[in-house]
Scaffold this motif. Structure first.
Motif, short mmCIF file in Angstrom:
data_model
loop_
_atom_site.label_atom_id
_atom_site.label_comp_id
_atom_site.label_asym_id
_atom_site.label_seq_id
_atom_site.Cartn_x
_atom_site.Cartn_y
_atom_site.Cartn_z
N SER A 50 0.81 -1.21 0.00
CA SER A 50 0.00 0.00 0.00
C SER A 50 0.84 1.27 0.00
O SER A 50 0.32 2.36 0.22
N ALA A 51 2.16 1.15 -0.24
CA ALA A 51 3.01 2.34 -0.29
C ALA A 51 2.50 3.27 -1.39
O ALA A 51 2.05 2.81 -2.44
N PRO A 52 2.56 4.58 -1.19
CA PRO A 52 1.93 5.53 -2.11
C PRO A 52 2.34 5.39 -3.57
O PRO A 52 1.51 5.55 -4.47
N LEU A 53 3.63 5.06 -3.82
CA LEU A 53 4.12 5.06 -5.20
C LEU A 53 4.57 3.69 -5.68
O LEU A 53 5.24 3.56 -6.70
N PHE A 54 4.16 2.66 -4.94
CA PHE A 54 4.59 1.30 -5.28
C PHE A 54 4.20 0.91 -6.71
O PHE A 54 4.98 0.32 -7.46
N ALA A 55 2.99 1.28 -7.11
CA ALA A 55 2.48 0.87 -8.42
C ALA A 55 3.25 1.50 -9.58
O ALA A 55 3.18 1.02 -10.71
N LYS A 56 4.02 2.56 -9.32
CA LYS A 56 4.78 3.21 -10.37
C LYS A 56 6.07 2.47 -10.72
O LYS A 56 6.70 2.75 -11.75
N LEU A 57 6.49 1.54 -9.85
CA LEU A 57 7.74 0.82 -10.07
C LEU A 57 7.60 -0.23 -11.17
O LEU A 57 6.51 -0.77 -11.39
N PRO A 58 8.70 -0.58 -11.85
CA PRO A 58 8.66 -1.70 -12.78
C PRO A 58 8.26 -2.99 -12.07
O PRO A 58 8.56 -3.18 -10.88
N THR A 59 7.60 -3.87 -12.78
CA THR A 59 7.06 -5.10 -12.18
C THR A 59 8.15 -5.94 -11.53
O THR A 59 7.95 -6.51 -10.45
N ASP A 60 9.33 -6.04 -12.17
CA ASP A 60 10.38 -6.89 -11.61
C ASP A 60 10.86 -6.36 -10.26
O ASP A 60 11.16 -7.14 -9.35
#
Length: 318
Positions: A50-60
């Motif tokens: 649930s970190a604010p910007l986790f979804a912005k990271l590359p999948t790997d």
């Protein structure tokens, strides 16, 4: 951004250091990587990250839960080994970034002039090592303008100017880089300061003055030893590093530091040019920690607040 004869132009701003670390930094470890067979990255406890910007990271990187960082941990107060840990300004900034991104930053120390070359191999995801953001590095050029790689992108997170480290008492009366003509100078090999010293020496000759005698060493600690022994008049370094060395080495009795604030330039977190998703995630995370105050706290902890930036910039170096 202003420039001077010592402006870092081709190779690292860097700087290596010595002296005892007075403040023990700690790496803040946040969420772990995928713990299940699901395609959705999880925290260690099994819940979605649930970190604010986790979804912005590359999948790997989401699945690994780690950003692998290359550094040269010989450069207090920016990064230095303390026992088995790497501590300093850069690791503390990275820890704050990790909270926003929901992953931990894993620092590994290597030789400075090999760090960027390890990015395309996947050994590191990023390089965070008080590295000056320069056009040459962005374009993959060496100090002679020869193409050596595809280049990197930088997320600029700090500003530093040239620091001149001299022996305690300043026996040669050095007040600026202009006073170095005809003198012997010690620098770390592969840094922007080695290039800056060569450029400055050429300018001395153009101005009808004696050239600078330059000795390049594999570490800045060796360059410092040369200055301390009287074998060289000065060592060029980044201003916060020179100030820290002067304050800490030999209990503050070995060196003095002179800052040349006219040539300030950015340090950047380097990523492979193909990894634009990671670059943009780091940019957004830096803006977030600037806004919430954790960025300033990390700098102030190490007395490096003068180098603070107010906004994340990509490839702002010249």
């Amino acid at each position: 951004m202003t420039a001077s004869t010592t402006r870092r132009t081709a190779a690292k701003s860097r700087i290596a250091a010595v002296g005892a670390i007075a403040v023990a930094g700690t790496m803040l470890l946040t969420a772990c990587g995928d713990q299940t067979n699901s395609d959705t990255p999880k925290k260690a406890g099994g819940s979605e990250n649930s970190a604010p910007l986790f979804a912005k990271l590359p999948t790997d990187i989401q699945k690994a839960g780690v950003i692998k960082v290359g550094t040269d941990a010989t450069y207090a107060p920016m990064e230095i080994k303390q026992g088995e840990k790497i501590v300093g300004v850069d690791p503390d900034i990275a820890a704050a970034l990790g909270k926003q991104l929901g992953v931990r930053f894993e620092f590994t120390s290597g030789t400075f002039d090999t760090l960027l070359g390890a990015l395309p191999t996947g050994r590191y995801d990023a390089v965070m090592s008080s590295m000056s953001d320069t056009k040459a590095r962005q374009e993959g050029l060496d100090s002679k303008g020869k193409k050596t790689g595809t280049g990197v992108d930088f997320v600029d997170y700090f500003t530093a100017s040239t620091g001149i480290l001299v022996k305690k008492g300043n026996p040669e009366g050095i007040t600026s880089v202009d006073d170095l003509c005809g003198k012997k100078l010690a620098v770390q090999r592969g840094t922007t300061y080695e290039t800056a010293a060569k450029n400055l020496s050429a300018k001395c000759a153009t101005d009808g003055r004696a050239k600078i005698s330059i000795e390049a060493f594999s570490t800045d600690a060796e360059a410092q030893t040369r200055v301390k022994s009287g074998g060289a008049v000065a060592d060029l370094n980044d201003s916060p590093v020179a100030a820290y060395i002067a304050k800490s080495a030999g209990g503050g009795n070995d060196f003095e530091a002179i800052a040349d604030k006219g040539d300030a330039g950015p340090f950047g977190i380097a990523v492979d040019k193909k990894n634009t998703q990671l670059r943009d995630a780091l940019r957004d995370a830096l803006d977030a920690i600037i806004a919430d105050g954790t960025y300033k706290a990390a700098l102030d902890k190490w007395g490096a607040g003068d180098g603070a930036v107010t906004k994340a910039v990509v490839n702002g170096g010249s």
